[in-house]
Design an enzyme around this catalytic site. Structure first.
Site: not given
Ligand SMILES: Nc1nc2c(ncn2[C@@H]2O[C@H](COP(=O)(O)OP(=O)(O)OP(=O)(O)O)[C@@H](O)[C@H]2O)c(=O)[nH]1
Ligand SMILES: [Zn+2]
Length: 319
Positions: A209-212, A250, A278, A280
């Protein structure tokens, strides 16, 4: 063809990805009303006389025939891109097509320190070192600092090699950045007079996951309707590897796989469904351990023809 495929897979940007899934890139799809067994693929005669059927029927019910550009018949429609990128999936043998020349991105020349780099675009690494192994020392150093930051002693016996191990693991998780479509296809594209659906389902997928920077994993099912060209079966799984072994979301992963299959064999349509878990959302955050994310990309006949789409979905959901 290989050079062209490589260029396309390396240079494709987010905009072009969306262009690539434009219905016009599946010029045969609109012939669906003829039924699949009446072939949605161009045959050699209409290729040689530069004509194909249009999507409209004339008022008297007869089918209209009109000229369309050769690039449109053979694959993606050639179009001008604002950043002077062209995106064409015509046959590589068609050397007359100037658009096949390697495109350049604005970032290549404008990003300070990256003037000589040829590996820049939105979906790739910002900077590709000569070999990714060159990243190891810096990455290991970063992991060492991370351990210290956690209050750990990076010099204790159990952690001595951890920074290097972690760096190697991260390089493995992202090894897709090192691979191109050209590398993995290895010319395993075969001419075959086959226009029935090919499906490879439940291909295991591990991504990050590129976010976490935590994993997501699941399974990928791919279907395509060949137009006289089929792909070595393992290559579908290898395409999944190229794009899953990167930092991803994804949705983009799903699209990239579909576009890559299109680039490889110019089929009448491609369908990709991914079911992902996921971490995360499981190990942290909302902690929903049973949630699954399903994404799909339907191109060409899979998008336009409900029966074809249904056939694919039945095949991938059957045990
Ligand atoms: N659309 C999409 N979102 C993703 C994917 N992988 C992770 N995410 C989402 O990226 C978002 C990042 O949200 P933020 O609010 O910036 O980060 P956060 O505070 O860690 O969010 P939470 O996971 O809700 O605790 C989250 O809603 C994750 O579920 C993916 O493959 N596709
Ligand atoms: Zn993630």
């Amino acid at each position: 063809m290989n050079r062209q495929l490589s260029e396309l897979s390396e240079m494709i940007s987010a905009d072009e990805l969306n262009d690539a899934i434009d219905d016009r890139n599946f010029p045969q799809a609109h012939l669906l009303s003829r039924g699949r067994n009446n072939s949605v693929c161009s045959n050699s005669s209409n290729v040689s006389d530069n004509r194909t059927l249009s999507n409209g029927n004339s008022k008297d019910g007869s089918t209209e025939v009109q000229d369309i550009p050769k690039t449109a018949r053979n694959g993606f429609i050639k179009r001008e891109h604002p950043a002077s990128l062209t995106f064409s999936n015509g046959n590589a043998q068609d050397k007359s097509n100037d658009s096949i020349k390697s495109p350049t991105t604005p970032r290549t020349s404008t990003t300070p320190g990256h003037e000589k780099c040829t590996f820049h675009h939105d979906l790739e690494l910002d900077h590709k070192p000569p070999t990714r192994e060159d990243l190891l020392p810096d990455m290991a150093h970063s992991y060492r600092m991370l351990l210290s930051g956690l209050g750990e002693d990076p010099d204790r016996q159990g952690l001595l090699k951890t920074p290097e191990r972690a760096a190697k693991a991260m390089l493995f998780f992202t090894k897709g950045y090192d691979q191109t479509l050209e590398d993995i296809l290895n010319d395993a594209i075969f001419n075959e007079d086959h226009d029935e659906m090919v499906v490879v389902k439940d291909i295991e997928m591990f991504s990050m996951c590129e976010h976490h920077l935590v994993p997501f994993y699941g399974k990928v099912s791919i279907g395509y309707l060949p137009c006289n060209k089929i792909l070595g079966l393992s290559k579908l799984a290898r395409i999944v590897e190229i794009f899953s072994r990167r930092l991803q979301v994804q949705e983009r992963l799903t699209k990239q796989i579909a576009v890559a299959v299109t680039q490889a064999v110019q089929p009448a349509g491609v369908a990709v469904v991914i079911e992902g878990v996921h971490m995360c959302m499981v190990m942290r955050g909302v902690q929903k351990i049973n949630s699954k994310t399903v994404t799909s990309t339907m191109l060409g006949v899979f998008r336009d023809d409900p029966k074809t789409r249904e056939e694919f979905l039945n095949l991938v959901t059957s045990k």
